[in-house]
Enzyme design. Structure first.
Site, PDB file in Angstrom:
ATOM      1  N   HIS A 102       0.896  -1.192  -0.022  1.00 14.82           N
ATOM      2  CA  HIS A 102       0.103   0.071   0.174  1.00 14.82           C
ATOM      3  C   HIS A 102       0.912   1.191   0.001  1.00 14.82           C
ATOM      4  CE1 HIS A 102      -3.209  -2.827   1.026  1.00 14.82           C
ATOM      5  NE2 HIS A 102      -2.441  -3.348   2.065  1.00 14.82           N
ATOM      6  N   SER A 145       1.475  -0.258  -5.322  1.00 17.34           N
ATOM      7  CA  SER A 145       0.439  -0.631  -4.198  1.00 17.34           C
ATOM      8  C   SER A 145       0.012  -2.104  -4.394  1.00 17.34           C
ATOM      9  CB  SER A 145      -0.778   0.326  -4.382  1.00 17.34           C
ATOM     10  OG  SER A 145      -0.799   1.216  -3.196  1.00 17.34           O
ATOM     11  N   SER A 170      -5.879   1.450  -2.305  1.00 19.24           N
ATOM     12  CA  SER A 170      -5.069   1.998  -1.063  1.00 19.24           C
ATOM     13  C   SER A 170      -3.877   3.132  -1.180  1.00 19.24           C
ATOM     14  CB  SER A 170      -4.462   0.650  -0.401  1.00 19.24           C
ATOM     15  OG  SER A 170      -3.431   0.263  -1.242  1.00 19.24           O
ATOM     16  N   ASP A 223       2.965  -7.583  -0.009  1.00 24.47           N
ATOM     17  CA  ASP A 223       2.214  -7.526   1.073  1.00 24.47           C
ATOM     18  C   ASP A 223       0.910  -7.999   0.321  1.00 24.47           C
ATOM     19  OD1 ASP A 223      -0.265  -6.909   2.539  1.00 24.47           O
ATOM     20  OD2 ASP A 223       0.505  -4.838   2.978  1.00 24.47           O
ATOM     21  N   GLU A 227       4.496  -9.261   4.361  1.00 22.41           N
ATOM     22  CA  GLU A 227       3.904  -8.582   5.225  1.00 22.41           C
ATOM     23  C   GLU A 227       2.839  -9.203   5.986  1.00 22.41           C
ATOM     24  OE1 GLU A 227       4.762  -5.529   6.348  1.00 22.41           O
ATOM     25  OE2 GLU A 227       3.003  -4.596   7.293  1.00 22.41           O
ATOM     26  N   ASN A 261       4.936 -11.167   8.805  1.00 20.27           N
ATOM     27  CA  ASN A 261       3.606 -11.085   9.635  1.00 20.27           C
ATOM     28  C   ASN A 261       3.744 -11.599  11.013  1.00 20.27           C
ATOM     29  OD1 ASN A 261       0.742 -10.426   9.215  1.00 20.27           O
ATOM     30  ND2 ASN A 261       0.786 -12.897   9.998  1.00 20.27           N
ATOM     31  N   LYS A 299       4.683  -7.561  14.820  1.00 22.31           N
ATOM     32  CA  LYS A 299       3.994  -7.125  13.427  1.00 22.31           C
ATOM     33  C   LYS A 299       2.432  -7.675  13.836  1.00 22.31           C
ATOM     34  CE  LYS A 299       1.862  -7.037   9.504  1.00 22.31           C
ATOM     35  NZ  LYS A 299       0.515  -7.514   9.324  1.00 22.31           N
ATOM     36  N   ASP A 351       0.130  -4.486  14.450  1.00 16.71           N
ATOM     37  CA  ASP A 351      -0.214  -3.974  13.336  1.00 16.71           C
ATOM     38  C   ASP A 351      -1.782  -4.569  13.126  1.00 16.71           C
ATOM     39  OD1 ASP A 351      -1.099  -4.170  10.590  1.00 16.71           O
ATOM     40  OD2 ASP A 351       0.873  -3.816   9.867  1.00 16.71           O
ATOM     41  N   ASN A 352      -2.000  -6.033  12.994  1.00 13.55           N
ATOM     42  CA  ASN A 352      -3.144  -6.604  12.761  1.00 13.55           C
ATOM     43  C   ASN A 352      -4.380  -6.391  13.754  1.00 13.55           C
ATOM     44  OD1 ASN A 352      -0.984  -7.763  11.319  1.00 13.55           O
ATOM     45  ND2 ASN A 352      -2.175  -9.894  11.299  1.00 13.55           N
ATOM     46  N   CYS A 378      -5.751  -2.320  13.257  1.00 11.95           N
ATOM     47  CA  CYS A 378      -7.159  -2.495  12.673  1.00 11.95           C
ATOM     48  C   CYS A 378      -8.038  -1.756  13.876  1.00 11.95           C
ATOM     49  CB  CYS A 378      -7.504  -3.954  12.631  1.00 11.95           C
ATOM     50  SG  CYS A 378      -6.888  -4.513  10.928  1.00 11.95           S
ATOM     51  N   HIS A 386      -7.268  -9.350   3.446  1.00 12.34           N
ATOM     52  CA  HIS A 386      -6.517  -8.713   2.302  1.00 12.34           C
ATOM     53  C   HIS A 386      -7.227  -8.678   1.149  1.00 12.34           C
ATOM     54  CE1 HIS A 386      -2.600  -7.618   0.793  1.00 12.34           C
ATOM     55  NE2 HIS A 386      -3.130  -8.286  -0.291  1.00 12.34           N
ATOM     56  N   HIS A 403      -3.372   2.090   8.574  1.00 12.87           N
ATOM     57  CA  HIS A 403      -2.952   2.062   9.980  1.00 12.87           C
ATOM     58  C   HIS A 403      -2.183   3.572  10.209  1.00 12.87           C
ATOM     59  CE1 HIS A 403      -4.679  -1.681  10.438  1.00 12.87           C
ATOM     60  NE2 HIS A 403      -3.659  -2.433  10.314  1.00 12.87           N
ATOM     61  N   SER A 453       5.681  -2.660  12.076  1.00 13.15           N
ATOM     62  CA  SER A 453       5.850  -3.695  11.085  1.00 13.15           C
ATOM     63  C   SER A 453       7.029  -3.279  10.042  1.00 13.15           C
ATOM     64  CB  SER A 453       4.443  -3.439  10.188  1.00 13.15           C
ATOM     65  OG  SER A 453       3.297  -3.472  10.962  1.00 13.15           O
ATOM     66  N   GLN A 510      10.267  -5.439   8.497  1.00 11.57           N
ATOM     67  CA  GLN A 510      10.597  -5.347   7.053  1.00 11.57           C
ATOM     68  C   GLN A 510      12.037  -5.025   6.794  1.00 11.57           C
ATOM     69  OE1 GLN A 510       9.273  -6.680   4.306  1.00 11.57           O
ATOM     70  NE2 GLN A 510       6.990  -6.651   4.713  1.00 11.57           N
TER      71      GLN A 510
HETATM   72  P1  NAI Z   1      -6.062 -14.591  11.675  1.00 13.69           P
HETATM   73  O1  NAI Z   1      -5.624 -16.052  11.149  1.00 13.69           O
HETATM   74  O2  NAI Z   1      -5.267 -14.494  12.900  1.00 13.69           O
HETATM   75  O3  NAI Z   1      -7.673 -14.699  11.875  1.00 13.69           O
HETATM   76  C1  NAI Z   1      -8.466 -15.026  10.796  1.00 13.69           C
HETATM   77  C2  NAI Z   1      -9.723 -15.766  11.597  1.00 13.69           C
HETATM   78  O4  NAI Z   1     -10.772 -16.182  10.782  1.00 13.69           O
HETATM   79  C3  NAI Z   1      -9.086 -16.981  12.312  1.00 13.69           C
HETATM   80  O5  NAI Z   1      -9.324 -17.093  13.737  1.00 13.69           O
HETATM   81  C4  NAI Z   1      -9.983 -18.128  11.411  1.00 13.69           C
HETATM   82  O6  NAI Z   1     -10.253 -19.197  12.333  1.00 13.69           O
HETATM   83  C5  NAI Z   1     -11.295 -17.341  11.315  1.00 13.69           C
HETATM   84  N1  NAI Z   1     -12.094 -17.873  10.098  1.00 13.69           N
HETATM   85  C6  NAI Z   1     -11.741 -18.219   9.076  1.00 13.69           C
HETATM   86  N2  NAI Z   1     -12.898 -18.823   8.220  1.00 13.69           N
HETATM   87  C7  NAI Z   1     -13.974 -18.260   8.708  1.00 13.69           C
HETATM   88  C8  NAI Z   1     -15.166 -18.383   8.722  1.00 13.69           C
HETATM   89  N3  NAI Z   1     -15.625 -18.971   7.435  1.00 13.69           N
HETATM   90  N4  NAI Z   1     -15.898 -17.871   9.344  1.00 13.69           N
HETATM   91  C9  NAI Z   1     -15.530 -17.164  10.661  1.00 13.69           C
HETATM   92  N5  NAI Z   1     -14.304 -17.158  10.960  1.00 13.69           N
HETATM   93  C10 NAI Z   1     -13.382 -17.627  10.088  1.00 13.69           C
HETATM   94  O7  NAI Z   1      -5.675 -13.862  10.590  1.00 13.69           O
HETATM   95  P2  NAI Z   1      -5.272 -12.233  10.766  1.00 13.69           P
HETATM   96  O8  NAI Z   1      -3.899 -11.899  11.232  1.00 13.69           O
HETATM   97  O9  NAI Z   1      -6.697 -11.647  11.604  1.00 13.69           O
HETATM   98  O10 NAI Z   1      -5.702 -11.586   9.290  1.00 13.69           O
HETATM   99  C11 NAI Z   1      -7.016 -11.771   8.693  1.00 13.69           C
HETATM  100  C12 NAI Z   1      -7.045 -11.112   7.398  1.00 13.69           C
HETATM  101  O11 NAI Z   1      -6.699  -9.691   7.414  1.00 13.69           O
HETATM  102  C13 NAI Z   1      -5.857 -11.583   6.426  1.00 13.69           C
HETATM  103  O12 NAI Z   1      -6.368 -11.389   5.216  1.00 13.69           O
HETATM  104  C14 NAI Z   1      -4.631 -10.500   6.453  1.00 13.69           C
HETATM  105  O13 NAI Z   1      -3.783 -10.668   5.357  1.00 13.69           O
HETATM  106  C15 NAI Z   1      -5.566  -9.313   6.523  1.00 13.69           C
HETATM  107  N6  NAI Z   1      -4.914  -8.015   7.393  1.00 13.69           N
HETATM  108  C16 NAI Z   1      -5.385  -6.999   6.812  1.00 13.69           C
HETATM  109  C17 NAI Z   1      -4.934  -5.680   7.453  1.00 13.69           C
HETATM  110  C18 NAI Z   1      -5.435  -4.435   7.095  1.00 13.69           C
HETATM  111  O14 NAI Z   1      -5.088  -3.391   7.455  1.00 13.69           O
HETATM  112  N7  NAI Z   1      -6.823  -4.423   6.528  1.00 13.69           N
HETATM  113  C19 NAI Z   1      -4.067  -5.691   8.653  1.00 13.69           C
HETATM  114  C20 NAI Z   1      -3.488  -7.210   8.867  1.00 13.69           C
HETATM  115  C21 NAI Z   1      -3.944  -8.208   8.153  1.00 13.69           C
END
Ligand code: NAI
Length: 476
Positions: free
Chosen positions: A51, A74, A79, A137, A199, A224, A229, A233-234, A238, A344, A397, A405, A409
């Site tokens: 991003h 990006s 983003s 990322d 990332e 990650n 991180k 960050d996550n 968020c 993501h 963020h 984070s 990196q």
């Molecule tokens: P994580 O693996 O810690 O959490 C995801 C959760 O979703 C898990 O606990 C899993 O059991 C649950 N899950 C999976 N399938 C499901 C379903 N059908 N129904 C309900 N729950 C379900 O992953 P994390 O780190 O929380 O990341 C989640 C997403 O967010 C990823 O795609 C990551 O790349 C993205 N992300 C986005 C950010 C942003 O700024 N927008 C920042 C950091 C991560």
């Protein structure tokens, strides 16, 4: 210098915000101070796909300060912050008429065709050479290189089928064009790359899949899963930016509303806490009994989406999985329910299915905010077309959390670039002493006073006075 951004005249605005961000990114600034004389990244040609925000601008200028030659895109079509992109292209010493910074190929609101064109541009230096490092990322740059090399080896790029998502067809077309222009390019690129630092959860997931299948072409550091991180960050990132996204998109009062958070991993935990903090009545959905129990213990109702689809006001998907909210479920939501994703990729919400519902009408309220009106007259509001709403509708963020984070990196880039032989092809996390170093670099700014172990205490718990303080399996 080749580049493509929205408007170079935004560079001054970008530079002013970069200056403020630098103060909020003590980890990155400390790494600059530590390594700017030694320049450990001299000779590194880093292609970054992350991003293009103000915070990323500080990351890019840190990589350059450490000696790297950088090209950037990006990793999401919505983003980019156009003033950040402009400032990076113009550079500290350049002007709008004579830019002297880093080639960036990114603007807010790219089409998918443009997005993959940009990724391709950043993966090739003007002299035709390839990068030797990737900073990714979500894994799109890594994917393009791997698929390109795979199809070159197979002798042909396959045709997309009708069932494939539109984006897959665009990726295949990009590969077909680039291979025709320069046969063998992707094999050469894969061989030139010493490593990738990834990332996010979703990109890391892709890397482990490739490592398992034996198709990973170069070593990778999973940034990650540095504690500093994903647990910051996550979660805390968020916790901040999910509310920012909702507010800037809709400005709807969150207090008293019923909000559903799908997924209670790191991102879900941050989102649920933030919504609760605003006075929403938060409901969590989960598939993992451990995370479901955590959510219950944290005071949230845990149930299935189907149970609450007709009563909730706000939906946020945080799973990194696909098909979390179906088109049929969206059609049964309350009038003006807000549907958003912070994971993501955009496939958590079935946007393609929504568009195919008979009689549905899409009305743009403003960019990245759309009302989808069903035939019966009721409607829902979808943020950022189902893409990550905190970066699509707000600015992602804040700097301080991204400093954690991005310090990981930079350290990961230095590790892979300077100690390549210590990392045979595989996926690694940074050693714990470096993770602790990242945290340490952020304590002073918050006025944190750390207690120092006595020698006797250190030996009693079996650690060194200077750390690491926890075994690798510790979960924080
Ligand atoms: P994580 O693996 O810690 O959490 C995801 C959760 O979703 C898990 O606990 C899993 O059991 C649950 N899950 C999976 N399938 C499901 C379903 N059908 N129904 C309900 N729950 C379900 O992953 P994390 O780190 O929380 O990341 C989640 C997403 O967010 C990823 O795609 C990551 O790349 C993205 N992300 C986005 C950010 C942003 O700024 N927008 C920042 C950091 C991560």
């Amino acid at each position: 210098m080749d580049y493509k951004v929205a408007d170079l005249s935004l560079a001054d605005f970008g530079r002013r915000e970069i200056r403020l961000a630098e103060h909020e990114m003590p980890g990155l600034m400390a790494v600059r101070a530590e390594y700017s004389a030694a320049k450990p990244l001299r000779g590194a040609k880093i292609m970054g796909s992350l991003h293009m925000t103000i915070q990323t601008a500080v990351l890019i200028e840190t990589l350059v300060e450490l000696g790297a030659d950088v090209r950037w895109v990006s990793c999401n079509i919505f983003s980019t912050q156009d003033h950040a992109a402009a400032a990076i292209v113009v550079g500290k010493d350049g002007t709008v008429d004579d830019p002297k910074g880093v080639p960036v190929f990114a603007w807010k609101g790219e089409t998918l065709d443009e997005y993959w064109w940009c990724t391709d541009q950043a993966l090739q230096w003007p002299d035709g050479s390839a990068p030797n490092m990737i900073l990714d990322d979500g894994g799109d740059a890594t994917l393009l290189v791997h698929k390109g090399a795979e199809y070159e080896k197979a002798g042909a790029v396959p045709q997309a089928t009708e069932d494939d998502p539109e984006e897959w067809g665009i990726i295949l077309e990009t590969l077909r064009r680039t291979i025709a222009e320069k046969p063998g390019r992707w094999t050469e690129t894969a061989a030139a790359i010493k490593g990738v630092t990834e990332e996010t959860t979703t990109g890391v997931h892709r890397l482990y899949e490739m490592a398992k299948a034996g198709t990973l072409a170069f070593p990778a550091i999973n940034v990650n899963d540095s504690v500093t991180k994903s647990k910051f960050d996550n979660k805390y990132g968020c916790r901040h930016s999910v509310i920012d996204g909702l507010n800037r998109a809709t400005d709807v009062l969150i207090g008293g509303k019923v909000a559903v958070v799908c997924g209670y991993g790191d991102v879900g935990k941050g989102c649920a806490e933030a919504l609760k903090g605003q006075g929403a009545r938060v409901i969590v959905t989960e598939i993992d009994p451990i995370c479901a129990l955590q959510a219950a213990m944290d005071g949230f109702q845990v149930t299935t989406l189907e149970d609450v689809v007709g009563i909730a006001d706000i939906f946020v998907t945080t799973t990194g999985n696909f098909n979390i909210i179906s088109a049929d479920q969206m059609s049964r939501m309350k009038h003006q329910a807000i549907v958003s994703n912070i994971g993501h990729f955009d496939n958590e919400i079935d946007m393609a299915g929504l568009a195919k519902i008979d009689g549905i009408e899409k009305i743009e309220i403003k960019p990245q905010v759309h009302e989808w009106r069903f035939e019966d007259g009721h409607s829902i509001i979808v943020l950022a077309e189902g893409r990550l709403m905190n970066l699509g509708c707000a600015t992602g963020h804040p700097s301080f959390v991204m400093s954690n984070s991005f310090t990981n990196q930079v350290i990961a880039q230095i590790e892979l670039f300077t100690k390549t032989e210590e990392y045979p092809v595989g996926v690694y996390v940074l050693p714990k002493h470096l993770d602790e170093k990242v945290a340490r670099l952020h304590l002073d700014a918050l006025g944190v006073k750390l207690t120092t172990l006595t020698k006797e205490q250190a030996s009693y718990i079996g650690v060194h006075v200077e750390g690491p303080y926890k075994p690798d399996h510790y979960r924080y």
